[in-house]
Design a protein around this motif. Sequence first.
Motif, PDB file in Angstrom:
ATOM      1  N   UNK A 189       0.817  -1.210   0.000  1.00 33.60           N
ATOM      2  CA  UNK A 189       0.000   0.000   0.000  1.00 33.60           C
ATOM      3  C   UNK A 189       0.852   1.262   0.000  1.00 33.60           C
ATOM      4  N   UNK A 190       0.251   2.342  -0.518  1.00 35.63           N
ATOM      5  CA  UNK A 190       0.786   3.700  -0.459  1.00 35.63           C
ATOM      6  C   UNK A 190      -0.365   4.638  -0.090  1.00 35.63           C
ATOM      7  N   UNK A 191      -0.072   5.679   0.689  1.00 35.51           N
ATOM      8  CA  UNK A 191      -1.062   6.693   1.027  1.00 35.51           C
ATOM      9  C   UNK A 191      -0.588   8.047   0.514  1.00 35.51           C
ATOM     10  N   UNK A 204       3.378  11.497   0.024  1.00 36.32           N
ATOM     11  CA  UNK A 204       3.104  10.071  -0.155  1.00 36.32           C
ATOM     12  C   UNK A 204       3.862   9.315   0.911  1.00 36.32           C
ATOM     13  N   UNK A 205       3.179   8.424   1.618  1.00 36.28           N
ATOM     14  CA  UNK A 205       3.821   7.608   2.645  1.00 36.28           C
ATOM     15  C   UNK A 205       3.508   6.141   2.393  1.00 36.28           C
ATOM     16  N   UNK A 206       4.331   5.283   2.974  1.00 32.91           N
ATOM     17  CA  UNK A 206       4.118   3.841   2.896  1.00 32.91           C
ATOM     18  C   UNK A 206       3.808   3.338   4.288  1.00 32.91           C
ATOM     19  N   UNK A 207       2.544   2.953   4.518  1.00 35.85           N
ATOM     20  CA  UNK A 207       2.102   2.512   5.843  1.00 35.85           C
ATOM     21  C   UNK A 207       1.354   1.197   5.723  1.00 35.85           C
ATOM     22  N   UNK A 208       1.387   0.376   6.771  1.00 34.72           N
ATOM     23  CA  UNK A 208       0.635  -0.887   6.728  1.00 34.72           C
ATOM     24  C   UNK A 208      -0.860  -0.622   6.520  1.00 34.72           C
ATOM     25  N   UNK A 209      -1.477  -1.497   5.750  1.00 33.91           N
ATOM     26  CA  UNK A 209      -2.907  -1.392   5.452  1.00 33.91           C
ATOM     27  C   UNK A 209      -3.525  -2.767   5.594  1.00 33.91           C
ATOM     28  N   UNK A 211     -16.298  -5.191   2.580  1.00 28.06           N
ATOM     29  CA  UNK A 211     -14.857  -5.013   2.721  1.00 28.06           C
ATOM     30  C   UNK A 211     -14.597  -3.996   3.826  1.00 28.06           C
ATOM     31  N   UNK A 212     -13.564  -4.260   4.612  1.00 23.39           N
ATOM     32  CA  UNK A 212     -13.126  -3.321   5.633  1.00 23.39           C
ATOM     33  C   UNK A 212     -11.685  -2.921   5.341  1.00 23.39           C
ATOM     34  N   UNK A 213     -11.463  -1.601   5.250  1.00 28.11           N
ATOM     35  CA  UNK A 213     -10.124  -1.082   4.993  1.00 28.11           C
ATOM     36  C   UNK A 213      -9.675  -0.297   6.222  1.00 28.11           C
ATOM     37  N   UNK A 214      -8.443  -0.562   6.640  1.00 28.01           N
ATOM     38  CA  UNK A 214      -7.904   0.097   7.831  1.00 28.01           C
ATOM     39  C   UNK A 214      -6.466   0.511   7.576  1.00 28.01           C
ATOM     40  N   UNK A 215      -6.146   1.760   7.919  1.00 29.33           N
ATOM     41  CA  UNK A 215      -4.759   2.220   7.839  1.00 29.33           C
ATOM     42  C   UNK A 215      -4.626   3.537   8.580  1.00 29.33           C
ATOM     43  N   UNK A 216      -3.492   3.761   9.226  1.00 27.53           N
ATOM     44  CA  UNK A 216      -3.143   5.016   9.883  1.00 27.53           C
ATOM     45  C   UNK A 216      -4.241   5.502  10.831  1.00 27.53           C
ATOM     46  N   UNK A 233      -3.833   3.699  -1.991  1.00 26.80           N
ATOM     47  CA  UNK A 233      -3.719   2.724  -3.076  1.00 26.80           C
ATOM     48  C   UNK A 233      -3.145   1.422  -2.534  1.00 26.80           C
ATOM     49  N   UNK A 234      -3.676   0.290  -3.004  1.00 29.56           N
ATOM     50  CA  UNK A 234      -3.142  -0.997  -2.566  1.00 29.56           C
ATOM     51  C   UNK A 234      -3.377  -2.056  -3.631  1.00 29.56           C
TER      52      UNK A 234
END
Length: 613
Positions: free
Chosen positions: A67-69, A84-89, A100-105, A180-181
């Motif tokens: 993923x990218x944010x 733009x950061x790269x964080x776990x998603x 669908x469930x999306x989780x990040x940051x 984005x993922x």
Amino acid sequence: MARMIIRTLGRAAKWSPAALAFALAACGDGGGVASSNLPNTPPSPPPKPTNADLVGSLISESFVNDARTETAYMPITSARPNTVTSSPLTIAYNASTQAYTVTTQGRTQDFGPAQKDATLTNADATVYKRTDGTLTETLSLSKNSSSPGTPDAPRFRYVGAGLWQRTQTDASNSTTTMDYFTYGVPTPASAMPNSGTATFAVRVDGEAGYSKYILVLQGSGRFSVDFASGKLSGSGKIDGYVDGRITLSNLAWSSQASLAAGGTTFSGSFKTGDRQGGLSGRFYGPNHEELGAVWDSKLLDNVVASGTILGRDTATMPSNTSLADLLINEDLGGLARSVQYSKSAATNTYVALNLNRVDGDTLDIDYSETQHALVLGGERTGLNGLRGPLTSAIKDNAASDATYDVYSARDLTSQNRDGTFRISRPGPGNQLIALTYTGFGNYESAEVKPSASSPQYVDTAFGFGLSTPASAMPRTGSANYTGIIVGYSGLPSGGAMRPYAISGDVQMAYDFGGAKLAGTLNPVATDRDTGTAYALGAYTFSGQGDAGKSTFAGTFDKVLNVPGTGNTNGAVTGQFTGPHAEEFYASWHAGMIDPKGGSNIDMGGVIVGKQSN
């Protein structure tokens, strides 16, 4: 360790032999009952089931992903630059709710059937939408298919791309986050090869935040993978759209990446133009059939971009195996030679143009998988103004036969011309020559509304085909080829007749080891008004191929002085076709002696042939 425990316990109590044996077995020393089988030891839970692919109904799963944010502000300021950061998603699917469930940051959101937006969903993606006051959220998930698609329109079974987009509007300002993922069914490490290569056809998607709008990015390209070295190399083009209108064309992208040792993931650089960002991804499918990655870069110093790449191994896709069975987009190349002349209304005689030469001409023939037809011109200039698809709507069925399909030239040009375009039929039914990978034909036209003094005519011979890959060219041995001639002469002296039609046969030998060729043309000039044919004798030629390529060139042994050209040997320039140089086409020209008038004139056209041994 077990015996140390027993010794310690033995000091405090007296053990019977049976109890001691049981204790030793329970601690793992010697044979007997294993610790995992003791009544108080719970069994290991079975692994959770996972999806075999992303097609059809899914079972509940939290998917592996990259993923990218991207955070985009409108307007952009120095205090609030886009990032733009790269964080776990986490992207999880719940089969019971089909959500669908999306989780990040620290953010999370559910998207289910109630949020599916029919107006935004299309053939490529399913889109969910939520609105809460000034906050709008969408989740776009690419659609999957068991069909492989084609190299220019790949489809994906094991990998998907997603975009969770949140836009918070506050008066004239807005903040948009774009997560984005890529996700799916990852390739097991045990299934990754350590040798060989592969080429992946890829689709690129993304967005870039400008000060007043979001630029939607769409592109394509290829990724080459060398499994032995663990290196990946990609390149292609990206277009940009605002409200469906293209505002950025053919932005070049490129990437260099490396596989993680012993794994299925890769990371590296991603460049748009001359600005560089990063890329990370992995292989998907039971046998590394597909890949998915996220990328980031810059379009301008203060404009960042991010997105996804989905790729599929072209070896898993259909390919064109012959001209009779074209399935996917293909540039079929082409070579052509034309003679141009006019006719004087005052004297009723033909007049030579272009120094009476049979000149090389531009030819580009493509196959279009969307139009299911050969297309003249493609992305480049058409033949003497001819452009467009050779469809049944413009085919002249009455004039077509087993050798040629005939099309109306007026429907293929916007110029003031009319005539016929004849293109050979592939396969064993062709009565002139049966070819599998090579095509040929001619184009004869005249002005529809001629000028008062000199209507112009153009006669052209051409060849094209499925080029032999340079890597597939034989490096040893030799082969003999036989074929035919299609061409025209320059205008005969006196102006009483049109250029001759040139036919005949050709023999060629090619030494693959030395990349040398030698051959003979036996041209025949035919008066197109009377049908009288004149054999012109043998024309021998020799030359050199291009090492590491599937092209060749040569010159004729006979030297003639041709008006407008001077002394010339003429030339042959060719291309091998077929998987392993089974056939060829070539452009040629040489001088000839007019069999009726006796003057020296130019002649040329194409030769096509196939291996005879």
